[in-house]
Design an enzyme around this catalytic site. Structure first.
Site, PDB file in Angstrom:
ATOM      1  N   ILE A 105      45.809  34.659  43.610  1.00 19.13           N
ATOM      2  CA  ILE A 105      44.871  34.420  42.509  1.00 19.13           C
ATOM      3  C   ILE A 105      45.176  35.322  41.321  1.00 19.13           C
ATOM      4  CG2 ILE A 105      42.445  34.647  41.827  1.00 19.13           C
ATOM      5  CD1 ILE A 105      41.688  33.574  44.573  1.00 19.13           C
ATOM      6  N   ARG A 114      44.928  38.279  48.273  1.00 18.08           N
ATOM      7  CA  ARG A 114      46.207  37.918  48.912  1.00 18.08           C
ATOM      8  C   ARG A 114      46.390  36.409  49.016  1.00 18.08           C
ATOM      9  NH1 ARG A 114      48.147  42.692  50.279  1.00 18.08           N
ATOM     10  NH2 ARG A 114      46.710  44.360  50.886  1.00 18.08           N
ATOM     11  N   VAL A 121      41.020  42.857  35.420  1.00 24.24           N
ATOM     12  CA  VAL A 121      41.574  41.945  36.427  1.00 24.24           C
ATOM     13  C   VAL A 121      40.965  42.298  37.787  1.00 24.24           C
ATOM     14  CG1 VAL A 121      43.662  40.976  37.430  1.00 24.24           C
ATOM     15  CG2 VAL A 121      43.715  41.923  35.113  1.00 24.24           C
ATOM     16  N   ALA A 122      40.275  41.350  38.385  1.00 27.06           N
ATOM     17  CA  ALA A 122      39.621  41.599  39.675  1.00 27.06           C
ATOM     18  C   ALA A 122      39.540  40.305  40.469  1.00 27.06           C
ATOM     19  CB  ALA A 122      38.226  42.179  39.462  1.00 27.06           C
ATOM     20  N   VAL A 123      39.668  40.423  41.789  1.00 30.08           N
ATOM     21  CA  VAL A 123      39.567  39.275  42.696  1.00 30.08           C
ATOM     22  C   VAL A 123      38.572  39.630  43.798  1.00 30.08           C
ATOM     23  CG1 VAL A 123      40.802  37.786  44.329  1.00 30.08           C
ATOM     24  CG2 VAL A 123      41.938  38.550  42.234  1.00 30.08           C
ATOM     25  N   TYR A 126      52.307  43.694  39.087  1.00 26.86           N
ATOM     26  CA  TYR A 126      52.748  43.564  37.702  1.00 26.86           C
ATOM     27  C   TYR A 126      54.265  43.657  37.576  1.00 26.86           C
ATOM     28  CZ  TYR A 126      47.800  44.113  36.677  1.00 26.86           C
ATOM     29  OH  TYR A 126      46.440  43.949  36.633  1.00 26.86           O
ATOM     30  N   GLY A 139      49.315  48.570  44.921  1.00 27.02           N
ATOM     31  CA  GLY A 139      49.335  47.118  45.029  1.00 27.02           C
ATOM     32  C   GLY A 139      49.364  46.450  43.672  1.00 27.02           C
TER      33      GLY A 139
END
Length: 291
Positions: A210, A207, A199-201, A245, A240
């Site tokens: 997404i 913020r 999981v990466a943005v 989660y 964070g």
């Protein structure tokens, strides 16, 4: 499919620190089928504004190359990754989990990740694995797709769209159970539990909710696959991600004393917590079986 941190390149995991901008930890895909053309109704328009990154004189790194042409739109669409997304998926993964690497190593890492995803690895019969992407600048209703709904090349759907948008976030979900504790004296693979990883943005899109949307889509897929729960590993130092989660209903599962559970293969000093959430509320005992 077996998971490896970077597929083929001989880079020691111990030399790579886990980055707090990734939501949890990383791992990698496969699948097969008819040809179809998907025409979605266009109902709105959007503008493309260029916001190139400042590039200093000399060689630019891989993330700067990708950021030269971002498609900016307020709409976020979460869908399964397609072959056309592969470079941006690799870029999002590496810029989140391995920031700070400069040319040429940053390019090597991205090409290596790309090869691992496109070539893929076999998965056990009956298992599922999908890469999800959060796309900015392309509505589902605006997209014209050519290709198959079922055939896959590595981790990606073998479909091409005329208006694909810009990948801002990624997530992998599977039912392979490589990182779930085995069951019984014969150490059988667990079934009915989906597992989330990678999981990466992108930094410019954090913020904005997404990661939540990616998690929601993963939960919907898990339900569709008939899973009763969904699980993941989260870096204990990534406060964070842990809060994200927990806010989505995940609970930390305590490892029984003396038990050895599989964990992601990252740097040896990284400590993880295993978290789970029910996606089928009819089975209230799903989490208790791990205690």
């Amino acid at each position: 499919m077996r998971s490896t941190p970077l597929g083929t390149t001989a880079v020691s995991p111990a030399s790579i620190k886990h980055n707090s901008y990734g939501y949890g930890r990383f791992v990698s895909s496969s699948g097969v089928s008819n040809f179809s053309i998907h025409r979605r109704r266009r109902h709105s328009s959007f503008s493309i504004s260029q916001a190139p990154s400042q590039i200093n004189s000399g060689a630019c790194n891989a993330s700067q190359i990708v950021d030269l042409f971002p498609a900016v739109s307020p709409e976020i669409v979460v869908r399964e990754a397609r072959l056309e997304d592969c470079w941006e998926v690799a870029e999002t993964h590496c810029s989140s989990f391995f920031p700070g690497y400069s040319f040429p190593l940053d390019v090597v890492l991205r090409v290596d990740r790309l090869m691992a995803m496109v070539m893929g690895f076999s998965i056990p019969p009956g298992c599922q694995r999908t890469c999800l992407v959060a796309v900015i600048g392309s509505s589902v209703d605006e997209t014209i797709c050519f290709g198959s709904d079922d055939f896959k090349i590595g981790a990606f759907d073998a479909k091409i769209s005329l208006n694909k948008g810009y990948v801002a976030g990624i997530l992998t979900v599977d039912t392979v159970a490589d990182y779930l504790p085995r069951k019984g004296p014969l150490r059988q693979r667990r079934t009915g539990i989906a597992y989330v990883s990678n999981v990466a943005v992108r930094e410019n899109f954090r913020r904005k909710g997404i990661a939540k949307r990616l998690i929601w889509k993963a939960e919907a897929l898990a339900k569709n696959w008939g899973c009763r729960a969904i699980g993941l590993h989260c870096d204990l130092n990534n406060l964070g991600a842990t809060k994200l989660y927990k806010d989505q209903g995940f609970r930390s599962i305590k490892i029984p004393e003396g038990a050895t559970w599989p964990q992601p293969k990252t740097s040896p000093d990284t400590r993880f917590t295993f978290m789970m959430k029910l996606v089928n509320n009819n089975n209230t005992q799903a989490l208790e079986q791990f205690r």
